[in-house]
Design a protein around this motif. Structure first.
Motif, short mmCIF file in Angstrom:
data_model
loop_
_atom_site.label_atom_id
_atom_site.label_comp_id
_atom_site.label_asym_id
_atom_site.label_seq_id
_atom_site.Cartn_x
_atom_site.Cartn_y
_atom_site.Cartn_z
N CYS A 90 71.27 -58.86 -17.30
CA CYS A 90 70.93 -59.69 -16.02
C CYS A 90 70.89 -61.41 -16.24
CB CYS A 90 69.45 -59.43 -15.61
SG CYS A 90 68.74 -60.21 -14.22
N CYS A 120 64.94 -63.19 -17.50
CA CYS A 120 64.76 -61.69 -17.31
C CYS A 120 65.63 -60.85 -18.55
CB CYS A 120 65.63 -61.13 -16.14
SG CYS A 120 65.62 -59.40 -15.90
N CYS A 153 69.88 -57.41 -12.57
CA CYS A 153 69.37 -56.14 -12.77
C CYS A 153 68.94 -55.43 -11.41
CB CYS A 153 68.41 -56.09 -13.89
SG CYS A 153 66.75 -57.04 -13.39
N CYS A 181 65.47 -59.77 -8.90
CA CYS A 181 66.14 -60.87 -9.77
C CYS A 181 67.05 -61.71 -9.13
CB CYS A 181 66.62 -60.38 -11.01
SG CYS A 181 65.40 -60.26 -12.53
ZN LIG Z 1 66.81 -59.25 -14.08
#
Ligand SMILES: [Zn+2]
Length: 194
Positions: A153, A158, A174, A178
């Motif tokens: 990601c 993250c 992801c 996000c």
């Molecule tokens: Zn993410």
């Protein structure tokens, strides 16, 4: 035979296994045998075929050795997901080595008039079956869609892993959460530099 097909549930099992570790938050959801049992219960695709026939016949036997192996496997799976995009040769070596060590064996199945092949472990150890399920799924994705479909990601806080099975293959984040967070942050930074 490995590139015959992948199942999205097996691919998801690989991603979920890698994401039991959240490197930036420092969270680890695979620290105990109980957590491993919960993970396997939530991911029935990683069960040895024989165990589904034994459902309900007693407590599932998982040991600390299984946990140690599952954690080592998680490292391998995460490394494959993180590096396939930039170092496909290393990812391939990791997959092939892991499949060999888990005694991966292709088998032909026939049920309800349908034929299919799958890769299973030539042992009844659940950790070995988890290895064959996850690594053969990633192998199938690489063989059919290419190594660039595996990734991490782009969210700065993250670093969860993902596999992009979408048609256009342009996934960067992801989850939508996000992606949304990143677009809000980009918008705010544009506003503040005006
Ligand atoms: Zn993410």
């Amino acid at each position: 035979m490995l590139d015959a097909c992948y199942t999205t549930s097996a691919v998801q099992t690989a991603v979920d296994l890698a994401n039991t570790l959240r490197p930036i938050k420092g969270e680890d959801a695979l620290e105990t045998v109980e957590q491993l049992r919960d993970f396997l219960d939530d991911h029935p695709t990683a069960e040895p075929p024989s165990s589904s026939a034994n459902h309900g016949t007693g407590p599932r036997h998982l040991t600390h050795a299984d946990l140690t192996e599952a954690r080592a496997l998680r490292e391998t799976v995460r490394a494959v997901l993180e590096r396939a995009n930039t170092d496909a040769d290393e990812a391939v070596d990791l997959i092939n080595d892991g499949l060999r060590r888990s005694r991966a064996t292709p088998v032909l199945r026939h049920e309800d008039g349908r034929w299919w092949t799958e890769v299973t472990s030539d042992t009844d150890r659940r950790s070995a079956h988890l290895a064959t399920t996850t690594l053969s799924a990633l192998a199938s994705v690489i063989a059919t869609l290419g190594p660039a479909r595996l990734g991490v990601c782009a969210g700065p806080s993250c670093r969860a892993t993902f596999v992009d099975l979408s048609r256009n293959g342009s996934k960067q984040y992801c989850t939508r959460t996000c992606a949304h967070r990143a677009s809000v942050a980009a918008y705010r930074s544009r506003i503040s530099t005006r």
